[in-house]
Motif scaffolding. Structure first.
Motif, short mmCIF file in Angstrom:
data_model
loop_
_atom_site.label_atom_id
_atom_site.label_comp_id
_atom_site.label_asym_id
_atom_site.label_seq_id
_atom_site.Cartn_x
_atom_site.Cartn_y
_atom_site.Cartn_z
N LYS A 40 0.82 -0.94 -0.15
CA LYS A 40 -0.34 0.21 -0.07
C LYS A 40 1.02 1.08 -0.04
O LYS A 40 0.48 2.39 -0.68
CB LYS A 40 -1.01 -0.35 0.98
CG LYS A 40 -1.89 -0.99 1.72
CD LYS A 40 -3.12 -0.93 2.42
CE LYS A 40 -2.75 -0.42 3.24
NZ LYS A 40 -1.93 -1.31 4.53
N SER A 41 2.06 0.85 0.92
CA SER A 41 2.89 2.52 0.97
C SER A 41 3.83 2.86 -0.28
O SER A 41 3.30 3.35 -0.75
CB SER A 41 3.53 2.50 2.37
OG SER A 41 2.75 2.34 3.57
N THR A 42 3.92 1.51 -0.55
CA THR A 42 4.82 2.03 -1.54
C THR A 42 4.16 2.98 -3.64
O THR A 42 4.92 3.80 -3.69
CB THR A 42 5.68 -0.14 -1.91
OG1 THR A 42 5.82 -0.11 -1.57
CG2 THR A 42 5.95 0.74 -3.64
N THR A 43 2.18 2.12 -3.13
CA THR A 43 1.91 2.39 -4.14
C THR A 43 1.21 3.89 -3.93
O THR A 43 1.45 4.80 -4.82
CB THR A 43 0.41 1.61 -4.07
OG1 THR A 43 0.61 0.27 -4.73
CG2 THR A 43 -0.65 1.98 -5.41
N ILE A 44 1.22 4.07 -2.64
CA ILE A 44 0.88 5.43 -2.38
C ILE A 44 2.31 7.06 -3.17
O ILE A 44 2.17 8.24 -3.33
CB ILE A 44 0.41 5.88 -1.36
CG1 ILE A 44 -0.65 4.84 -0.70
CG2 ILE A 44 0.23 7.43 -0.79
CD1 ILE A 44 -2.39 5.28 -1.66
N LYS A 45 3.24 6.59 -2.42
CA LYS A 45 4.44 6.83 -2.37
C LYS A 45 4.69 7.18 -4.20
O LYS A 45 5.77 8.18 -3.97
CB LYS A 45 5.54 6.42 -1.87
CG LYS A 45 5.73 6.47 -0.68
CD LYS A 45 6.53 5.40 0.06
CE LYS A 45 7.28 5.99 2.11
NZ LYS A 45 7.74 5.25 2.25
N VAL A 46 4.15 5.74 -4.71
CA VAL A 46 4.33 5.85 -6.17
C VAL A 46 3.45 7.38 -6.92
O VAL A 46 3.72 8.08 -7.75
CB VAL A 46 4.11 4.58 -6.63
CG1 VAL A 46 4.02 4.99 -8.41
CG2 VAL A 46 5.44 4.52 -6.77
N LEU A 47 2.28 7.51 -5.95
CA LEU A 47 1.40 8.67 -7.34
C LEU A 47 1.35 9.20 -6.45
O LEU A 47 1.09 10.23 -7.16
CB LEU A 47 -0.40 7.92 -6.21
CG LEU A 47 -1.00 6.06 -6.74
CD1 LEU A 47 -2.20 6.10 -6.41
CD2 LEU A 47 -1.23 6.41 -8.24
N THR A 48 2.38 9.72 -5.55
CA THR A 48 3.08 11.17 -4.92
C THR A 48 3.60 11.50 -5.08
O THR A 48 4.37 13.25 -5.36
CB THR A 48 2.48 11.29 -3.15
OG1 THR A 48 3.28 10.31 -2.93
CG2 THR A 48 1.03 11.08 -2.65
N GLY A 49 4.22 11.08 -5.92
CA GLY A 49 6.15 11.46 -6.96
C GLY A 49 7.30 11.41 -5.63
O GLY A 49 7.97 11.63 -6.47
N LEU A 50 6.98 10.88 -4.86
CA LEU A 50 7.68 10.36 -3.89
C LEU A 50 9.19 9.62 -4.73
O LEU A 50 10.25 8.82 -4.27
CB LEU A 50 7.52 9.86 -2.35
CG LEU A 50 7.09 11.06 -1.76
CD1 LEU A 50 6.22 11.14 -0.73
CD2 LEU A 50 7.91 12.08 -1.40
#
Length: 318
Positions: A52-62
């Protein structure tokens, strides 16, 4: 609003000692694909370490993925980072965007300058959020002196001051009491309905999911296991529904054909059934005089637990 196609992200992890250790490649996200429409509230669920966190970090550009196509509002997050972050908001339950020693209103003023929010729009948003989130009593209180519930409400206001199109919420009600949780949920429903803010919600509090999201995505070991309506998830993978019957008197034989007897305590008897409730209710009322009947839906916690334990894999979904 969000398009993800064959997203893959790996990390190299060191194992063993400093001198003789080796490294292995760990797949955090494996060929994940999904889309989120503008104005949706989607629950993104999974156990710790699921991806989950990896996906969110990709979506936010991190994070930059190894491969795959990702667009958020027509932008590639890690390539168009400045324009991208100007259009999103984020609230993470364990972190705050407020300045620790500043009063809340001064943190919000600083964010107005960072996001270059026009003064009239900032004032209007601040008035709206102060009323909806009841910020007034602690606007002049430093962030370090806020209760957890107060800080979460202030963080929500901070995340939405610049009118983002997309809001990422990670554990927005963690550690809050029942009243505080419901206030947060009501606010999220309100901004979604009135401002069409798209919300991607990650949480372990399934009460948040039940009250906010009609659609859920479930990820585990980096793979997307389920993407669909919450109601369909319950219908397909939930346990049997329950009929709680209060008879006029204790029945001599509580067994009713076509129903599973779950338990009996005096005149109160519990039955398990699947499908529509009309036929089971008719069978029960024909069996003996009834004073009251309640239909209990299966708990989402049990459904999600079954999926985490491999229910979807056993059912051949992936």
């Amino acid at each position: 609003m969000i398009t993800v196609h064959n997203l893959k992200k790996t990390f190299r992890v060191h194992q063993g000692g400093l001198l003789r250790g080796s490294s292995v490649v760990m797949e955090a996200v494996k060929d994940v694909s999904f889309s989120v429409e503008r104005g949706e509230i989607v629950g993104y669920l999974g156990p710790n370490g699921a991806g989950k966190s990896t996906t969110i970090k990709v979506l936010t550009g991190l994070l930059v993925p190894d491969s795959g196509r990702v667009e958020v509002g027509g932008l590639v997050p890690w390539k168009d980072r400045r324009a991208h972050v100007a259009r999103l908001g984020a609230v993470f339950g364990q972190r705050t965007t407020l300045w620790w020693d500043l009063p809340v209103h001064e943190s919000l003023e600083l964010l107005r300058h960072i996001y270059r929010v026009p003064e009239p729009r900032f004032r209007q948003n601040l008035r709206d959020f102060t009323e909806l989130l009841e910020l007034g009593p602690f606007l002049n209180t430093p962030a370090r002196a806020l209760s957890l519930g107060q800080r979460m409400r202030a963080d929500l206001a901070a995340a939405l001051l610049h009118d983002p199109e997309l809001l990422f919420l990670d554990e927005p009600t963690v550690g809050l009491d029942v009243v505080a949780k419901e206030r947060i949920r009501e606010f999220i429903r309100h901004i979604n309905a009135t401002r069409e803010v798209t919300v991607l919600l990650t949480t372990h509090d399934l009460g948040d999911v039940e009250r906010l999201a009609r659609r859920v995505m479930i990820i585990d070991h980096g793979s997307l296991l389920y993407d669909g309506a919450l109601a369909s998830l319950q219908a397909r993978y939930g346990s049997a529904r329950e009929l709680v019957v209060d008879f006029e008197f204790t029945p001599i034989d509580p067994q009713v054909p076509g129903l599973t007897l779950l338990g009996a305590e005096g005149p109160r008897v519990r039955y398990g059934f699947t499908g529509a409730a009309a036929a089971p209710i008719a069978r029960v009322t024909a069996h003996a005089p009834v004073r009251d009947i309640t239909v209990k839906e299966p708990e989402i916690e049990a459904t999600i637990r079954r999926i985490y334990e491999g229910g979807l894999l056993r059912d051949g979904i992936i």
